[in-house]
Write a protein that holds these residues in place. Structure first.
Motif: not given
Length: 188
Positions: A93-106
């Motif tokens: 799954v990680i390999r199939a993703r785009r390189p960045t994962v964003e976490v929204d603190p809100e």
């Protein structure tokens, strides 16, 4: 039986449940799922940083395990087999993703709400920093670190799961620890 004697019924061990499940006993397999789905979910959610993806991975792993149960040669190796399938599926799954994962603190919830507000904010911020730092590790380092530090597996067990020797496992964990130590310095 006298009134002082009690009947203690112990739950069947994994090997017994696996053997029964292989023979088509759905209840035995349900017991295995109930026994291990929490551990597999915790691993997947930490690796993927996404609850929905983690839920999908765990569902796929248990469905795949049910279908491939006849291929498992050692009934006692079921848990390691689950860890291996979960880790490999997360890596895919990680390999199939785009390189960045964003976490929204809100929208990220604090894990505890029963503490003092100031402490809760500090803990929540620390956990966000740790989760962000984990996402900066290579997927292989993250898997090894989580299997060791969160799930308490041995280097040998981790090596079997990620299919590398223990020297490689130790190296990945050492690099992960060094990176996390550096990133988390402000929180000491």
């Amino acid at each position: 039986m006298t009134t002082t004697e009690t009947v203690t019924e112990t739950a069947p061990d994994d090997a017994t449940l696996v053997s029964r499940a292989r023979d088509g006993d759905m209840r035995a397999y349900e017991q295995l799922v109930l026994r291990y789905q929490g551990q597999m979910f915790r691993l997947a959610v930490k690796m993927l940083a996404d609850r929905s993806d983690a839920e999908d991975v765990v569902q796929e792993v248990f469905l795949g395990a049910w279908r491939r149960l006849p291929q498992l040669n050692d009934d006692a190796a079921f848990v390691g087999w689950l860890y291996r399938m979960t880790t490999n599926r997360c890596l895919n799954v990680i390999r199939a993703r785009r390189p960045t994962v964003e976490v929204d603190p809100e929208t990220t919830e604090s894990p505890r709400s029963d503490t003092q507000p100031e402490h809760a904010v500090q803990v929540s911020t620390q956990l966000e920093a740790l989760n962000a730092a984990l996402q900066l590790l290579t997927p292989e380092q993250r898997a090894c670190w989580l299997l060791r530090e969160v799930h308490g597996l041995t280097y040998e067990e981790i090596g079997d799961i990620v299919e590398v020797n223990t020297t490689a496992v130790r190296g990945r964990i050492a690099r992960a620890r060094a990176h996390l130590s550096e990133v988390m310095k402000p929180w000491r």
